[in-house]
Design an enzyme around this catalytic site. Structure first.
Site, PDB file in Angstrom:
ATOM      1  CB  SER A 107      -1.056   0.010   1.180  1.00 38.26           C
ATOM      2  OG  SER A 107      -1.688   1.137   1.304  1.00 38.26           O
ATOM      3  N   GLY A 108       0.457   2.154  -0.826  1.00 38.87           N
ATOM      4  CA  GLY A 108       1.330   3.584  -1.162  1.00 38.87           C
ATOM      5  C   GLY A 108       2.491   3.351  -2.047  1.00 38.87           C
ATOM      6  CB  THR A 112      -4.202   3.277  -7.442  1.00 38.01           C
ATOM      7  OG1 THR A 112      -4.676   2.272  -6.826  1.00 38.01           O
ATOM      8  CG2 THR A 112      -5.446   3.798  -8.356  1.00 38.01           C
ATOM      9  CG  ASN A 157      -1.680   5.355  -0.637  1.00 37.76           C
ATOM     10  OD1 ASN A 157      -1.609   6.621  -1.032  1.00 37.76           O
ATOM     11  ND2 ASN A 157      -2.049   4.349  -1.653  1.00 37.76           N
ATOM     12  CB  SER A 160      -4.816   2.984   0.558  1.00 40.32           C
ATOM     13  OG  SER A 160      -4.483   1.655   0.644  1.00 40.32           O
ATOM     14  CB  SER A 161      -6.776   0.215  -4.092  1.00 37.10           C
ATOM     15  OG  SER A 161      -6.690   1.074  -4.767  1.00 37.10           O
ATOM     16  N   GLY A 387      -0.456  -5.827  -2.423  1.00 33.67           N
ATOM     17  CA  GLY A 387       0.832  -6.473  -2.207  1.00 33.67           C
ATOM     18  C   GLY A 387       0.730  -7.216  -1.066  1.00 33.67           C
ATOM     19  CD  GLU A 389      -2.240  -5.639   3.260  1.00 33.07           C
ATOM     20  OE1 GLU A 389      -2.671  -6.248   4.248  1.00 33.07           O
ATOM     21  OE2 GLU A 389      -2.625  -4.692   2.647  1.00 33.07           O
TER      22      GLU A 389
END
Length: 1108
Positions: A107-108, A112, A157, A160-161, A387, A389
């Site tokens: 994330s970040g 996206t 992020n 973040s998605s 991704g 985690e």
């Protein structure tokens, strides 16, 4: 001549990690840092792109950059995400290979944004056209909608998605986009009810409260204050760089572009508001007389407002929060819920309501962007998924996310090795087996149908009796305790008994990216993901448009006692489907890396990047690529690049390119074990060999530059000398010419002076003679004039004297007559003189007034309002009465000239005024146009003889109209015939009758307020004429057509009066669907007529040019 460039030109660090020498973790990081410091955020590993998030805007995504990378070889320019997107698009378009682009990273890291860049590049390089641009715009505008409902601010992020997204973009044989299909995976719905510190709920909640109008918030029963809602965290409500109000307007606009109707948009916002209201419902403890604890709602105001939004009876939902009904075969048992269970039920309903709304949004977007044609499509998939985690506290969500990444890593290694092997076989190079870590054993540990962790979790959830997270961990210890990648304090493996870093309520899995510690707390509940049947049935009873679609299991007529599939089972099935889909496509990889945790530019944290490089398996990826040959290149560009290193190949090689490369490598004495010859490429084993060639090339280029400079300077000096010599000859020639011209001019000037003096003397002599002659003539004329003047003055004096005498005689005579008359009439003059003078004056004034009025009367037109000005005040009444009498007289004269046909036309004009005056912009332009009726002369024109014979009644109107097609908004010419009983639509070319509708079946007609000619004839539901739906037509004689329709309805005794609806937005029934026709004003373009366009399956948009 086109300049040939390469990845190796002007390289900062190493652009392709396969060429990195030596290959270590430190050198890998140092190369990334060096390129990041110089704003080079993209690096290759073969065909894989590594992307570092710069946390700022860089000028590398301009339209010029798009053109620079368009139709270029992958290694021809410096690393860029556009190169990978172009390679994938060209392979799909030219080689008919389905493609997929896999974007991974934590994330970040910029996943996206990377997916947006890929889609924007493909949209920029594919074809153009109205339909193609519409499809591209809808595909691109789906991103803001999904981001608003599926993204949130986290500590890592700001956007973040919180879901996985896979989009299949479909193309035709030309490479133009036709549509797309979106799949979503595992929305983090737990965020709806609870957010970690420093994080926010999903963006749409904050955007709605910040950007919606006061009227909208009032309808949704909301307030702008975030603190009013329990589900919204307050410590991170405002985010720097995010304008929630502007983003809300962007989302609304994007939803309209994608194809959402206004009622659908309002329904979605109602559900979002209902989730916020749901979080404000609180419960209190209440004890019954039998000692059983139950819950009651504290304040029912929020419950009431939520029920009003969803259309649910308040008592039904209140009971569902307080009781739970359990069914087993034919038995039903109702149990009360305590406060803790009521809160769980409330949160479960909020999570399910939001997640199902998100799934409905994805389905609705897919309906709008799906390809309209059913032919075979080429497909490019874009996967933007979480991704790997590793958090301090890892639970069920991290477990399934890491399982998905294990599967992606497995397919990545398999496809990479398969691609390497296929290229070696294709080029005739001997394939050597490459040793690598195969993570299939980890995937089997998780997904095995018998002994896998997910299978045991499902089995534990379905087992009767007491089921807890501890019993699930005991089962894992029993079955998986001896697995080499599973660790637990309670397992049979004694080496973990003294591992104090491993708590008792946790287990650890050694993933390909490293060891991850999972806390079993919540595994069973999150896997069950149950919603009480009472709540599902309550939601199904709602009158809201979407609730029955979102909660189909709540239908009492379709009660299913079978337990729904678990979350783990569903996710495993989705991942399996995704893997099968990816196996059928050619993969392209983008590995996103986050350089720092501060979300700040220019900061590169070694430890953080090293950790991501490790769990992304980038070093292993480089080793796989380098296990055989580190570099390969086709013979033609290789010879073109290095031909200056050998005298036999420089400057031109006349034979085949492979032979030229063999001569080149032999002349350079490169050891044979360092390279191999394939069928179309040369393979170089060690990067040192490539760097040796590059160094020799740079040295040779310097020598060639020196030689070119020497030859150029010699040529320049020689050219300068020849130019000076030529210039001297030209200057001498021009000087001689100038001297001769100057001498000639002097002689010519002297001759001109002599001639001028001679001509001057002759002219002065002639002038003296002419002046003397003129003086003589003037003297004679003056003497004659004086003599004639004297004679005339004498005659004038005589005539004046004679006239004076005659006037004196007349005056004396007049005085004498007057004296005589006064003496005779003096005795009665004083008695009647005043009255006679007054009557005489009045008579003369009246005579003068009537004679003047006769000559200044206005025209005979009844609409002429002019009248002569009143000359005297005392004639005011007479003046007004004469004006009235004259107007009545000329109106009578005008009416006496009317025929019956003309009278009927004026009656229709009066009826048109009552229908459209001050209501439709087109009406004023129709006032001065006569209603002709039969514009086609259908009874006289032999072309329409067949059509005329089919009509028994008198044709009241015959005109050509355009029938609007719902599919594309284009018009088809039709003949429109109107009689007293029905109207007929016929083909303009053949005259064949397409439709004949009785006038009693026409209930109403709808038109806009603009200056267009569009109108809709709405038919009575259930009638035989309404089988295919209403008619949407356009006519140049709209006012006359609708007036005659209305007039026939008014005069007929056996049918109802036709309703005329004037509105800029109305619904038209096409077969089973209702389509909204919307009129908008646009600036005038080349054509001044209105145009109709189809925006989506439920909207036709008519653009009407602005009238000045």
């Amino acid at each position: 001549m086109e300049v040939k460039t390469s990845l190796l030109d002007n390289m900062i660090g190493v652009g392709d990690m396969v060429l990195l020498e030596p290959l270590t973790a430190d050198s890998f990081l140092e190369n990334l840092r060096n390129r990041f410091d110089h704003n080079e955020i993209y690096t290759y590993i073969g065909s894989v792109v590594i992307s570092l998030n710069p946390y700022r805007s860089l000028p590398i995504y301009t339209p010029d950059k798009v053109e620079e990378y368009r139709n270029r070889n992958f290694y021809e320019l410096s690393p860029h995400i556009y190169a990978l997107a172009d390679e994938a698009y060209r392979s799909l378009r030219d080689q008919d290979k389905d493609q997929c682009i896999l974007i991974t990273g934590e994330s970040g890291a910029g996943k996206t944004e990377a997916s947006k860049l890929v889609m924007s590049y493909v949209a920029a390089v594919c074809g153009k056209g109205q339909e193609v641009n519409k499809v591209k715009e809808q595909l691109l505008q789906s991103n803001p909608v999904l981001e608003a409902f599926g993204n949130a601010k986290t500590v890592r992020n700001d956007n973040s998605s919180r879901f996985g997204k896979y989009m299949d973009i479909e193309f035709d044989f030309k490479g133009d986009p036709l549509g797309g299909v979106i799949s979503n995976y595992l929305l983090e719905k737990s965020r709806v009810v609870k957010q970690p510190r420093g994080e926010r709920n999903f963006h749409i909640f904050y955007q709605l409260l910040s950007g919606a109008s006061d009227e909208t918030l009032k309808k949704l029963k909301l307030e702008r204050d975030f603190s009013k809602y329990n589900y919204l965290s307050l410590d991170s409500a405002a985010v720097n760089g995010l304008d929630d109000a502007a983003n809300f307007r962007t989302v609304r606009n994007a939803m309209q572009i994608v194809g959402f109707m206004e009622d659908e948009l309002h329904s979605v916002l109602e559900l979002v508001a209902a989730v916020l209201k749901l979080g404000n419902i609180e419960f209190k403890h209440e004890s019954r007389c039998n000692g059983i604890d139950e819950s009651r709602i504290k304040d029912k105001n929020d419950l009431k407002e939520m029920c009003e939004l969803l259309g649910i009876e308040q008592s039904v939902l209140e009971r569902a929060f307080s009781y739970r009904t359990v069914e087993a075969k034919l038995e039903k048992m109702s149990t009360t819920l305590n406060v803790a269970q009521a809160y769980c039920a409330r949160d479960a309903l909020a999570k399910n309501l939001y997640s199902r709304l998100f799934s409905w949004l994805v389905t609705r977007i897919n309906e709008s962007i799906k390809a309209q044609t059913k032919a075979r499509h080429k497909v490019m998939g874009v996967l933007d998924i979480y991704g790997f985690e590793i958090f301090e506290d890892n639970s069920f969500e991290q477990f399934v996310i890491n399982y998905c990444n294990e599967k992606l890593q497995q397919i990545f290694i398999e496809l990479t090795l398969r691609e390497e092997q296929e290229e070696y076989v294709r080029e005739g190079i001997e394939w050597t087996n490459i040793e690598y870590f195969n993570n299939a054993i980890i995937c089997d540990l998780i997904e095995n149908n018998q002994n896998g962790i997910l299978a045991m979790l499902d089995e534990e959830c379905l087992r009767p009796g007491t089921v807890t997270d501890e019993t699930f961990l005991d089962k894992l210890n029993t079955i998986c305790g001896e697995h080499q990648h599973f660790e637990s304090r309670l397992s049979k493996n004694s080496k973990f008994l003294t591992d104090h870093s491993l708590p008792h309520n946790c287990f650890r899995i050694q993933h390909y990216a490293g060891k991850v510690l999972y806390r079993v707390e919540g595994f069973v509940d999150k896997n069950n993901d149950l919603l009480y049947r009472d709540l599902s049935q309550a939601m199904f009873k709602a009158n809201h448009n979407l609730m029955k679609q979102l909660f189909p299991e709540g239908n009492p007529a379709k009660v299913n006692l079978k337990r729904p599939p678990t979350a783990g089972f569903q996710f495993k099935a989705s991942v399996g489907t995704l893997m099968k889909n990816l196996q059928t496509k050619n993969p392209n990889y983008i590995r996103c890396i986050k350089p720092n945790d501060k979300k700040t530019p220019h900061i590169f944290t070694d430890s953080l990047v090293r950790h991501q490089v490790s769990y992304l398996g980038l070093m292993e990826n480089v080793r796989v690529r380098r296990a055989g040959y580190a570099f390969r290149q086709p013979y033609e560009p290789c010879l073109e690049r290095y031909k200056m290193l050998c005298r036999r190949t420089w400057p031109h090689w006349r034979g085949p390119a492979r032979e030229g490369v063999e001569v080149l490598m032999g002349d350079l004495q490169v050891p044979h074990e360092e390279f191999s010859y394939g069928r179309s490429k040369i393979f170089i084993r060690n990067p040192r060999t490539l760097f040796f060639l590059e160094e020799r090339r740079r040295q040779c280029l310097r020598d060639l530059a020196t030689l070119i400079q020497k030859i150029y300077r010699g040529w320049k000096c020689c050219s300068r000398f020849l130019l000076l010599k030529k210039s001297q000859v030209v200057v001498a020639a021009w000087y001689r010419r100038y001297a001769q011209q100057k001498k000639y001019q002097q002689i010519k000037s002297a001759t001109t002076v002599v001639q001028s003096y001679t001509r001057g003397w002759q002219a002065r002599k002639l002038l003296r003679e002419l002046k003397y002659q003129k003086k003589c003539e003037k003297a004679a004329t003056t003497i004659a004039a004086y003599w004639h003047g004297t004679q005339a003055r004498r005659e004038l004096r005589r005539l004046k004297e004679e006239a004076r005498r005659r006037h004196a005689v007349a005056v004396i005579w007049a005085y004498w007559k007057g004296l005589k008359v006064r003496r005779e009439y003096r005795k009665f003059f004083r008695a009647n003189a005043g009255k006679k003078i007054y009557n005489f004056a009045i008579q003369r004034i009246a005579q003068k007034y009537f004679l003047g009025l006769k000559s200044s009367l206005p025209s005979m037109s009844p609409i002429d309002k002019s009248w002569p000005v009143r000359p005297y005040v005392f004639l005011d009444g007479v003046h007004s009465e004469l004006r009235r009498i004259f107007h009545l007289w000329r109106c009578k004269k005008y009416r006496s000239e009317f025929t019956s046909e003309k009278k009927a036309v004026f009656e229709e004009k009066l009826e048109a005024s009552e229908l459209f005056k001050d209501k439709k912009t087109l009406y004023p332009s129709s006032v001065n146009q006569p209603f002709k009726g039969d514009y086609l002369e259908i009874s006289k024109n032999p072309k329409y003889q067949k059509l005329s014979s089919t009509v028994d009644e008198k044709v009241l109107l015959a005109d050509v109209v355009n029938k609007i097609n719902r599919a594309n908004g284009k018009g088809t010419a039709r003949i429109f015939l109107l009689t007293k009983k029905n109207f007929i639509l016929a083909d303009q070319k053949t005259g064949q009758v397409k439709a004949s509708v009785p006038l009693p079946d026409v209930t109403s007609v709808s038109v806009s307020t603009q200056s267009d000619g569009f109108f809709a004839l709405k038919l009575r539901e259930g009638s035989a004429s309404a089988v295919k739906g209403d008619f949407l037509l356009s006519s140049e004689h709209l006012i006359e057509l609708i007036t005659k329709l209305h007039h026939v309805g008014v005069t007929a005794a056996d049918q109802e009066q036709l309703n005329v609806d004037i509105s800029d937005e109305f619904l038209v029934q096409f077969k089973q669907d209702k389509v909204c026709v919307k009129f908008i004003q646009t600036p005038p373009k080349n054509g001044n007529g209105a145009s109709c366009k189809r925006r989506n399956n439920r909207l036709l948009e008519v653009s009407v040019p602005l009238t000045v």
